[in-house]
Write a protein that holds these residues in place. Structure first.
Motif, mmCIF file in Angstrom:
data_model
loop_
_atom_site.group_PDB
_atom_site.id
_atom_site.type_symbol
_atom_site.label_atom_id
_atom_site.label_comp_id
_atom_site.label_asym_id
_atom_site.label_seq_id
_atom_site.Cartn_x
_atom_site.Cartn_y
_atom_site.Cartn_z
ATOM 1 N N ARG A 55 0.867 -1.182 0.000
ATOM 2 C CA ARG A 55 0.000 0.000 0.000
ATOM 3 C C ARG A 55 0.904 1.233 0.000
ATOM 4 O O ARG A 55 1.870 1.302 0.768
ATOM 5 C CB ARG A 55 -0.902 -0.009 1.229
ATOM 6 C CG ARG A 55 -2.256 0.630 0.985
ATOM 7 C CD ARG A 55 -3.252 0.161 2.021
ATOM 8 N NE ARG A 55 -2.844 0.519 3.360
ATOM 9 C CZ ARG A 55 -3.369 1.508 4.066
ATOM 10 N NH1 ARG A 55 -4.327 2.221 3.568
ATOM 11 N NH2 ARG A 55 -2.950 1.762 5.275
ATOM 12 N N TYR A 63 -3.068 10.776 -1.832
ATOM 13 C CA TYR A 63 -3.771 9.621 -2.402
ATOM 14 C C TYR A 63 -3.116 8.319 -1.939
ATOM 15 O O TYR A 63 -1.892 8.243 -1.819
ATOM 16 C CB TYR A 63 -3.743 9.725 -3.934
ATOM 17 C CG TYR A 63 -4.550 8.657 -4.643
ATOM 18 C CD1 TYR A 63 -5.921 8.764 -4.741
ATOM 19 C CD2 TYR A 63 -3.925 7.555 -5.214
ATOM 20 C CE1 TYR A 63 -6.665 7.783 -5.386
ATOM 21 C CE2 TYR A 63 -4.659 6.576 -5.865
ATOM 22 C CZ TYR A 63 -6.030 6.696 -5.944
ATOM 23 O OH TYR A 63 -6.753 5.720 -6.583
ATOM 24 N N TRP A 65 -3.055 3.957 -2.486
ATOM 25 C CA TRP A 65 -3.428 2.883 -3.403
ATOM 26 C C TRP A 65 -2.612 1.623 -3.140
ATOM 27 O O TRP A 65 -1.620 1.645 -2.431
ATOM 28 C CB TRP A 65 -3.277 3.338 -4.854
ATOM 29 C CG TRP A 65 -1.868 3.447 -5.361
ATOM 30 C CD1 TRP A 65 -1.214 2.547 -6.134
ATOM 31 C CD2 TRP A 65 -0.933 4.520 -5.150
ATOM 32 N NE1 TRP A 65 0.063 2.989 -6.414
ATOM 33 C CE2 TRP A 65 0.255 4.196 -5.823
ATOM 34 C CE3 TRP A 65 -0.996 5.725 -4.449
ATOM 35 C CZ2 TRP A 65 1.374 5.019 -5.810
ATOM 36 C CZ3 TRP A 65 0.123 6.555 -4.435
ATOM 37 C CH2 TRP A 65 1.283 6.201 -5.118
#
Ligand SMILES: [Zn+2]
Length: 123
Positions: A55, A63, A65
């Motif tokens: 991650r 952000y 992801w």
């Protein structure tokens, strides 16, 4: 050491979190642990392995992801990173860009190393 812990007879199970970024082979790890555990209270313990997806976070826009095992393998092969990633997983950030803003100021939140999550004892 467990032999000296009052009331503890044996280790029933061990749970490990294995970060995919470390490219650790789970079967090889289990095999090595079983050999290392011989003649100790850990011998015969069930070894659970939880694979942790990498991650990332962008320092520029915040952000967050993840990438799949498949994407990680492709990235690793593309840049010939496999041996390097295994020893130095942090290097992956040099090959990533934030999917939201395109910044390359990226950090790893999780997905590296091998962490001992829990031990279940037989008392
Ligand atoms: Zn960003």
């Amino acid at each position: 050491m467990l032999n000296k812990t009052p009331g503890v007879k044996k280790v029933k199970s061990i749970t490990l979190k294995v970060g995919l970024l470390s490219l650790v082979d789970s079967d090889a790890l289990k095999f090595a642990l079983k050999i290392a555990a011989k003649s100790t209270p850990v011998e015969g313990a069930h070894i659970n392995i939880i694979l942790v997806k990498p991650r990332f976070s962008c320092r520029e826009c915040g952000y967050e992801w993840t990438i799949s095992q498949d994407s990680l393998n492709k990235l690793s092969e593309k840049f010939d990173l496999t041996p390097t990633l295994h020893l130095y997983p942090d290097i992956i950030v040099r090959f990533l860009k934030c999917p939201s803003c395109g910044s390359n100021d990226v950090e790893i939140i999780e997905g590296r190393g091998v962490i001992l999550e829990s031990i279940e004892l037989d008392v």
